[in-house]
Design a protein around this motif. Sequence first.
Motif, mmCIF file in Angstrom:
data_model
loop_
_atom_site.group_PDB
_atom_site.id
_atom_site.type_symbol
_atom_site.label_atom_id
_atom_site.label_comp_id
_atom_site.label_asym_id
_atom_site.label_seq_id
_atom_site.Cartn_x
_atom_site.Cartn_y
_atom_site.Cartn_z
ATOM 1 N N GLN A 2 -25.101 8.583 12.300
ATOM 2 C CA GLN A 2 -25.874 7.585 13.014
ATOM 3 C C GLN A 2 -25.805 7.785 14.521
ATOM 4 O O GLN A 2 -26.802 7.672 15.224
ATOM 5 C CB GLN A 2 -25.370 6.185 12.652
ATOM 6 N N LYS A 6 -28.953 8.633 17.082
ATOM 7 C CA LYS A 6 -29.318 7.843 18.245
ATOM 8 C C LYS A 6 -29.484 8.720 19.486
ATOM 9 O O LYS A 6 -30.423 8.567 20.261
ATOM 10 C CB LYS A 6 -28.269 6.766 18.494
ATOM 11 N N ASP A 25 -40.866 -0.931 13.884
ATOM 12 C CA ASP A 25 -39.608 -0.185 14.016
ATOM 13 C C ASP A 25 -39.782 1.301 13.726
ATOM 14 O O ASP A 25 -38.811 2.005 13.465
ATOM 15 C CB ASP A 25 -38.540 -0.780 13.108
ATOM 16 N N GLN A 173 -38.000 4.521 9.903
ATOM 17 C CA GLN A 173 -37.438 3.342 10.558
ATOM 18 C C GLN A 173 -36.460 3.745 11.644
ATOM 19 O O GLN A 173 -35.686 4.707 11.499
ATOM 20 C CB GLN A 173 -36.705 2.473 9.527
ATOM 21 N N GLU A 174 -36.471 3.002 12.730
ATOM 22 C CA GLU A 174 -35.581 3.300 13.842
ATOM 23 C C GLU A 174 -34.118 3.253 13.422
ATOM 24 O O GLU A 174 -33.284 4.008 13.927
ATOM 25 C CB GLU A 174 -35.834 2.325 14.985
ATOM 26 N N SER A 175 -33.794 2.384 12.469
ATOM 27 C CA SER A 175 -32.406 2.244 12.013
ATOM 28 C C SER A 175 -32.017 3.259 10.940
ATOM 29 O O SER A 175 -30.865 3.296 10.504
ATOM 30 C CB SER A 175 -32.187 0.832 11.446
#
Length: 372
Positions: A2, A6, A25, A173-175
């Motif tokens: 993760q 980012k 998103d 999705q951004e996440s």
Amino acid sequence: MQEAKKAYVEVDNNMKIETTIKEKDVVFYDVRKPPFTLHGFYDPINEPYFHRLPTEVGKQTSAKVSSLEKESSGGCVRFSTDSAYVAIKAEYRTGAGFNSHIPLAESAGFDLYCDSEFESRYIHAFLPPKTVATEGEMSYESLIPIRGERRMRHYTINFPIHSCIQNLYVGLQESAKVGEELPYSDELPVVIYGSSIVHGTAATRPGLTYTNMLRRKLNMEVLNFGFSGNAKSEDAIITYLRDLPMSVFVYDYDHNAPNAEHLRNTHLRAYQRFREVHPDIPFIMVSSPNVVTNKNWSHEVYSERRSVIMDTYKYAVQRGDKHVYYIDGEGFFMGHEENDCTMDSIHPNDMGFSKMADGIACIIKAALTERN
């Protein structure tokens, strides 16, 4: 994973491209950058668009092959993610190939598969607007929701059969976590050369060409060198193909030879030149499949052409080649469905391609087992 993701988002402005997709998103990834992996293209990271041959090889082969090699047939991008949807933004270099026997979803569309250790399963197609068939440079966006719980899955997106793609971005999705592809079972690809049948003309979407079916059945990379109407076994293309690293070569060359004499002058020569570089890889020769339905050729024409291919096979066997195989194409469609296996009595449809993939996959599996 993760944290690395980012950081990747922050430095890649392509992830922030403008979009009409409603999800707020969504983040777009350039498929030329890790962790995405491209297959089926010539130097896709450094070339300005996705294509299948070095430009000079295409030009040296013929003007038409130089044009057709720019079509992205057989190309794909593979990756993994836990995103609840997968979107694309595709930018076209030219309008799509368009004809009465070519579905738009095949010529200009993409489709999505979910990969596992045991199978690769179709999810949905990214369907293009009609304008890609008539306009030049353009782009379109499409989104496919992923059903079920949100978890890491491996995916393959197949490129169009008759289009030239400038850029492709995958929207997630951004996440979401983004990871690498599910590895193939063999590091070396299957290389296939042939006509519009290899190219994939008349499949309803990219995943249903026989070469893409083979990739899923074998869990191996399959390089598609089909050139609609223009596979004539020219020296330039044979020189390029024989120098590629590969595990198997499928020589599906029959349909585009202008006549049996041309076939006789080129078929054996190509086999001999391959054996100079690859003395023991499986070399599979295939004759035309549409013997029953093609009204343009008589059975006498098919018989003469088949005899040429058989002569190459017999020559190889008599020379002691233990890794040469012959597939009689007439056998692919035999049975009560034989008249239903083509779209226009010449080009295999989805059923025809499925039967071809089944038959060729069996021989490839046997050949690789025997070699090992």
